[in-house]
Enzyme design. Structure first.
Site, PDB file in Angstrom:
ATOM      1  N   ASP A  72      -5.177  -3.384  27.322  1.00  0.00           N
ATOM      2  CA  ASP A  72      -5.843  -3.480  26.024  1.00  0.00           C
ATOM      3  C   ASP A  72      -6.631  -2.220  25.694  1.00  0.00           C
ATOM      4  O   ASP A  72      -6.784  -1.326  26.526  1.00  0.00           O
ATOM      5  CB  ASP A  72      -6.775  -4.701  25.990  1.00  0.00           C
ATOM      6  CG  ASP A  72      -7.553  -4.891  27.298  1.00  0.00           C
ATOM      7  OD1 ASP A  72      -7.789  -3.888  27.997  1.00  0.00           O
ATOM      8  OD2 ASP A  72      -7.919  -6.034  27.619  1.00  0.00           O
ATOM      9  N   ASP A 141     -14.653 -17.160  30.638  1.00  0.00           N
ATOM     10  CA  ASP A 141     -13.985 -18.209  29.867  1.00  0.00           C
ATOM     11  C   ASP A 141     -12.481 -18.245  30.128  1.00  0.00           C
ATOM     12  O   ASP A 141     -11.735 -18.925  29.418  1.00  0.00           O
ATOM     13  CB  ASP A 141     -14.255 -18.045  28.369  1.00  0.00           C
ATOM     14  CG  ASP A 141     -13.732 -16.732  27.808  1.00  0.00           C
ATOM     15  OD1 ASP A 141     -13.140 -15.936  28.580  1.00  0.00           O
ATOM     16  OD2 ASP A 141     -13.908 -16.491  26.594  1.00  0.00           O
ATOM     17  N   HIS A 143     -10.264 -15.831  29.865  1.00  0.00           N
ATOM     18  CA  HIS A 143      -9.360 -14.980  29.085  1.00  0.00           C
ATOM     19  C   HIS A 143      -8.818 -13.843  29.945  1.00  0.00           C
ATOM     20  O   HIS A 143      -9.522 -13.314  30.801  1.00  0.00           O
ATOM     21  CB  HIS A 143     -10.050 -14.439  27.827  1.00  0.00           C
ATOM     22  CG  HIS A 143     -11.042 -13.342  28.086  1.00  0.00           C
ATOM     23  ND1 HIS A 143     -12.400 -13.558  28.156  1.00  0.00           N
ATOM     24  CD2 HIS A 143     -10.882 -12.005  28.270  1.00  0.00           C
ATOM     25  CE1 HIS A 143     -13.031 -12.416  28.368  1.00  0.00           C
ATOM     26  NE2 HIS A 143     -12.125 -11.451  28.458  1.00  0.00           N
ATOM     27  N   GLU A 148      -8.127 -14.578  24.289  1.00  0.00           N
ATOM     28  CA  GLU A 148      -9.291 -15.441  24.426  1.00  0.00           C
ATOM     29  C   GLU A 148      -8.915 -16.907  24.203  1.00  0.00           C
ATOM     30  O   GLU A 148      -7.771 -17.219  23.861  1.00  0.00           O
ATOM     31  CB  GLU A 148     -10.368 -14.949  23.466  1.00  0.00           C
ATOM     32  CG  GLU A 148     -10.712 -13.490  23.762  1.00  0.00           C
ATOM     33  CD  GLU A 148     -11.974 -13.007  23.120  1.00  0.00           C
ATOM     34  OE1 GLU A 148     -12.913 -12.751  23.878  1.00  0.00           O
ATOM     35  OE2 GLU A 148     -12.032 -12.882  21.895  1.00  0.00           O
TER      36      GLU A 148
END
EC number: 3.5.99.6
Length: 289
Positions: A72, A141, A143, A148
């Protein structure tokens, strides 16, 4: 699916680095056959990168015939911004090894057409023959990359708006000021990573223990994108003890019982230096029938 449990972060980092080293050496890359490696950013892989640099400097590993694809990049940050993932990779890894710059692929968050940049990235992966080993990290979380909660589990490389939790978590890298944190990013999709022939996910720290629990002990759920890798035929989760705090005792006991077998995956192989020495010695042997 394999779950590798080491006592400390440093041990988990070393195991992961040895695994990458062995996979590259076993692949035996060359001018006509490059090893393709997917890579993450963030604090979790730093220990692994340091060990890989050490292996290169010791003559145990070469990246001359390795192509990398990063997960990313932020949208709108200049490439030379200290918090861009381009800067991160060069400062923490690439400039310390013998990889050719043209063989490193990082998404351009300043491209005129962002979706075209994402589509081109997918094509570059295909042209390279796909990813042999994709290494990733996760957030608390669950991701992976910037996929996400709620992301499609068959998603491809695309433009993504960042969740507020991610922006808050990343503010520490931008002087604690939320207004400085990018709100969008380019990211590979879950499907992009799933296409790799092998996936290794690094999970360390107690703050990621619930995410590991969701990834290992519960079902596949797009609210915990890391859980998708239960369905990959060759997934290796590498974690430290702190990350296992939410797992059942019997789960931890089961996977620890497999460590004698799993540690064989990182047994020493011939290093580049040893191969060259053996080749040199064999060429000096007298001819015999």
């Amino acid at each position: 699916m394999k779950l590798i449990i080491l006592e400390h972060y440093s041990q988990a980092s070393e195991w992961a680095a040895k695994y990458i080293r062995n996979r590259i050496i076993q692949f035996n890359p060359g001018p006509e056959k490059y090893f393709t490696l997917g890579l993450p950013t963030g604090s979790t892989p730093l220990g692994c990168y340091k060990k890989l640099i050490e292996y290169y400097k010791n003559g145990d590993l070469s990246f001359k015939y390795v192509k990398t694809f990063n997960m990313d990049e932020y949208v709108g940050l200049p490439r030379d911004h200290p918090e861009s993932y381009h800067s991160f990779m060069w400062n923490n890894f690439f400039k310390h090894i013998d990889i050719h710059p043209e063989n490193t692929h990082i998404l351009d968050g300043n491209a005129v057409d962002l979706q075209a940049e994402c589509d081109a990235f997918e094509e570059k992966i295909k042209a390279a023959g796909g990813i042999e080993l994709f290494v990733g990290g996760i957030g608390p979380d669950g991701h992976i990359a910037f996929n996400e909660p709620g992301s499609s589990l068959v998603s491809r490389t695309r433009v993504k708006t960042l969740a507020m939790d991610t922006i808050l978590a990343n503010a520490r890298f931008f002087d604690g000021e939320l207004t400085k944190v990018p709100t969008m990013a380019l990211t590979v999709g879950v499907g992009t990573v799933m296409d790799a022939r092998e996936v290794m996910i690094l999970i360390t720290g107690a703050h990621k223990a619930f995410a590991l629990y969701k990834a290992i002990e519960e079902g596949v759920n797009h609210m915990w994108t890391v859980s998708a890798f239960q369905q990959h035929p060759r997934t290796v989760f590498v974690c430290d003890e702190d990350a296992t705090l939410e797992l059942k005792v019997k789960t931890v006991k089961y996977f620890k019982g497999l460590m004698l077998v799993h540690n064989k995956l990182v047994d020493p192989l011939y290093s580049i230096k040893e191969k060259e020495t053996e080749k040199s010695q064999s060429s000096k042997k007298p001819y015999s029938d």
